[in-house]
Write an enzyme that holds these catalytic residues in place. Structure first.
Site, PDB file in Angstrom:
ATOM      1  N   HIS A   1       0.872  -1.169   0.000  1.00 44.00           N
ATOM      2  CA  HIS A   1       0.000   0.000   0.000  1.00 44.00           C
ATOM      3  C   HIS A   1       0.914   1.225   0.000  1.00 44.00           C
ATOM      4  O   HIS A   1       2.074   1.139   0.401  1.00 44.00           O
ATOM      5  CB  HIS A   1      -0.872  -0.031   1.268  1.00 44.00           C
ATOM      6  N   TYR A   2       0.408   2.362  -0.418  1.00 43.74           N
ATOM      7  CA  TYR A   2       1.253   3.552  -0.436  1.00 43.74           C
ATOM      8  C   TYR A   2       1.556   4.086   0.963  1.00 43.74           C
ATOM      9  O   TYR A   2       2.473   4.877   1.148  1.00 43.74           O
ATOM     10  CB  TYR A   2       0.644   4.659  -1.309  1.00 43.74           C
ATOM     11  N   ARG A   3       0.815   3.645   1.961  1.00 42.46           N
ATOM     12  CA  ARG A   3       1.049   4.118   3.328  1.00 42.46           C
ATOM     13  C   ARG A   3       2.185   3.348   3.990  1.00 42.46           C
ATOM     14  O   ARG A   3       2.496   2.223   3.627  1.00 42.46           O
ATOM     15  CB  ARG A   3      -0.213   3.961   4.171  1.00 42.46           C
TER      16      ARG A   3
END
Length: 183
Positions: free
Chosen positions: A128-130
């Site tokens: 995920h981008y997080r």
């Protein structure tokens, strides 16, 4: 084992230095935990082969640290390059966590992500981008609850798997002593 979108992917890499433009990845480890930080699976730790010219360019701190731990010798002896290491880690993740569901978890994980984006972009894209960065809680505890911050014991071995295990234990410590989890 079936994939679980609630699993967390913990990652740590050792590098020859801090600059992705000139330094390289020399070790990678991944641990999968459930949402309660219980270990579900560990990938085999991979020493990533690099040529002598890359290892010879390490600064004194990295030469001493990775030499003392035996990592430099393992890197020289390794037959696994960056592309193969990336493929092996992706194959491991595909068994446990769907793509784009887990944040990248660790300590100062943005540094690992910078190297991964450059040298292992397919692996970086799985996340995920997080980020779930334990160092954020560390910095907050240091300022707001110094007694909680001082309660964390770290050996600082600078070995990828040991560092992941310490990061998970550190997050457990902050969860239990710093964050108030109300049901």
């Amino acid at each position: 084992m079936a994939q679980d979108q609630n699993h967390l992917i913990w990652l740590d890499m050792e590098m020859t230095g801090l600059q992705p433009d000139s330094d390289r990845i020399i070790e990678i480890a991944i641990v999968i935990t459930d949402s309660q930080l219980n270990t579900v699976a560990e990938a085999p730790v991979i020493a990533v082969h690099q040529p002598d010219s890359v290892l010879d360019a390490m600064d004194e701190w990295n030469r001493n640290t990775h030499g003392k731990s035996g990592l430099t010798d393992r890197v020289k002896a390794s037959l696994i390059g960056e592309a193969d290491a990336e493929a092996q880690m992706l194959a491991f993740l595909q068994q446990h966590v769907p793509a784009h569901t887990s944040p990248m978890c660790g300590n100062s994980i943005c540094q690992d992500r910078r190297f991964m984006a450059r040298y292992m972009p397919h692996l970086e894209a799985w996340f995920h981008y997080r980020n779930l960065d334990v160092s954020t809680l560390k910095e907050l505890a240091k300022r707001w609850r110094p007694e909680v911050y001082k309660g964390v014991e770290k050996k600082g071995k600078h070995e990828a798997l040991a560092d992941i295990r310490e990061s998970i234990a550190e997050l457990r410590h902050y969860r239990d002593n710093f964050l108030r989890l109300v049901p």
